[in-house]
Design a protein around this motif. Structure first.
Motif, PDB file in Angstrom:
ATOM      1  N   VAL A  40      17.067 -15.411  28.078  1.00  0.00           N
ATOM      2  CA  VAL A  40      18.428 -14.584  28.504  1.00  0.00           C
ATOM      3  C   VAL A  40      18.322 -14.635  29.757  1.00  0.00           C
ATOM      4  CG1 VAL A  40      20.886 -13.531  28.104  1.00  0.00           C
ATOM      5  CG2 VAL A  40      19.250 -14.662  25.320  1.00  0.00           C
ATOM      6  N   GLN A  41      17.848 -13.171  30.354  1.00  0.00           N
ATOM      7  CA  GLN A  41      17.718 -13.047  31.284  1.00  0.00           C
ATOM      8  C   GLN A  41      17.769 -13.907  32.352  1.00  0.00           C
ATOM      9  OE1 GLN A  41      18.707  -9.345  32.262  1.00  0.00           O
ATOM     10  NE2 GLN A  41      19.205  -9.163  29.613  1.00  0.00           N
ATOM     11  N   VAL A  42      16.655 -14.223  31.887  1.00  0.00           N
ATOM     12  CA  VAL A  42      16.091 -16.003  33.400  1.00  0.00           C
ATOM     13  C   VAL A  42      17.702 -16.664  33.951  1.00  0.00           C
ATOM     14  CG1 VAL A  42      14.482 -17.572  33.967  1.00  0.00           C
ATOM     15  CG2 VAL A  42      14.137 -15.401  33.131  1.00  0.00           C
ATOM     16  N   ASP A  43      18.271 -17.316  32.593  1.00  0.00           N
ATOM     17  CA  ASP A  43      18.941 -17.982  32.105  1.00  0.00           C
ATOM     18  C   ASP A  43      20.160 -17.501  32.813  1.00  0.00           C
ATOM     19  OD1 ASP A  43      20.401 -21.339  31.343  1.00  0.00           O
ATOM     20  OD2 ASP A  43      21.458 -19.041  30.342  1.00  0.00           O
ATOM     21  N   GLN A  44      20.523 -16.092  33.404  1.00  0.00           N
ATOM     22  CA  GLN A  44      21.491 -15.738  33.301  1.00  0.00           C
ATOM     23  C   GLN A  44      21.553 -15.185  34.980  1.00  0.00           C
ATOM     24  OE1 GLN A  44      23.983 -13.302  30.090  1.00  0.00           O
ATOM     25  NE2 GLN A  44      23.923 -14.496  29.179  1.00  0.00           N
ATOM     26  N   LYS A  45      20.580 -15.146  35.104  1.00  0.00           N
ATOM     27  CA  LYS A  45      19.898 -15.157  36.839  1.00  0.00           C
ATOM     28  C   LYS A  45      19.902 -13.394  36.722  1.00  0.00           C
ATOM     29  CE  LYS A  45      21.632 -19.272  38.594  1.00  0.00           C
ATOM     30  NZ  LYS A  45      22.330 -20.148  39.734  1.00  0.00           N
TER      31      LYS A  45
END
Length: 260
Positions: free
Chosen positions: A65-70
């Motif tokens: 989630v953290q990577v997807d949301q930058k």
């Protein structure tokens, strides 16, 4: 200004310039062995102008989630089947940068010393996410305890069991909790990173464990927009270096196996 002072000032300016120009790269990781491997390569990356910021997570959801949301640049904790399932289920498009290592998946128990001792109706705990749950069932099938309707389905669940001669009672629980409930069940199928965190030695304590042919290579993951960045490629190369291969072999003694 004296010549000596001028040299000191020039050196200070160079250090400041290098610090300013260092590219930051944030990576979400589970503690063992992922965060440990990242910390190991941090000095090497610093020499290459990359400031590595490692954030530790204890679950399998937030790192993606953290990577997807930058909010983070990359993560390092999962294998390809899990990433594929996550992307399909969440509508994300995270991508693999590099394959680094395999953590052979194993079955553990505080009550028995061999799977031959497993009694009828015994309670078996497996991860509740589709890929790791399926991985656990495939391992139990390999041990001859169950037969699946589709013997190669990596997302199998207990509902896909065709034959269960010992009438094993399956409990599907969050992967991170399995070491903590080991004393409450007869057998638990545990991801190696969580086993290591709990002080278990997969090569000694596992009743059965995957072989080196395991397809579940742990991967460095990023987004399509940053996977080819200079800093990301430097990290990938550092994680696949001879120094890391040696570190893995010496520190984990077969509980973690290089995949490069």
């Amino acid at each position: 200004m004296s010549f000596k002072k001028a040299l000191v000032a020039l050196a200070a300016a160079s250090v400041f310039s290098a610090a300013v120009s260092a590219e930051k790269l944030s990576v979400a990781a589970t503690p063992v062995p992922h965060a440990e491997l990242l910390e190991f390569v941090k000095p090497q990356l610093a020499e290459q102008g990359v400031e590595l910021d490692v954030k530790v997570f204890t679950d399998y959801i937030q790192p993606n989630v953290q990577v997807d949301q930058k909010r983070m640049d990359a993560n390092f904790f999962q294998h390809q089947p899990y990433l594929d399932e996550f992307n399909d289920g969440r509508g994300t498009s995270l991508v693999t940068v590099a394959g680094i290592h395999v953590e052979p998946f194993g079955a553990y128990s505080n009550k028995i010393k061999s799977l031959d001792e497993l009694k009828n109706g015994a309670t078996v705990a497996i991860p509740n996410d589709p890929t790791n749950g399926g991985r656990a069932l495939l391992l139990l099938q390999k041990a001859g305890l169950i037969t699946l309707k589709d013997g190669s389905k990596i997302t199998a669940t207990p509902r896909d069991i065709a034959d269960n001669p010992k009438k094993l009672d399956f409990k599907e629980l969050e992967a991170a909790t399995l070491p903590r409930i080991l004393g409450q069940v007869d057998v638990a199928l545990i991801n190696t990173n969580y086993a290591l965190e709990a002080g278990l030695n997969p090569s000694e304590d596992a009743l059965i464990i995957e072989g080196s042919e395991s397809p579940y290579v742990n991967i460095l993951v990023a987004r399509p927009d940053n996977k080819d960045s200079d800093a990301m490629q430097k990290l990938a190369n550092a994680l696949k270096s001879d120094a890391v291969r040696k570190f893995i072999k010496e520190k984990y003694e077969g509980a973690v196996v290089p995949a490069f």
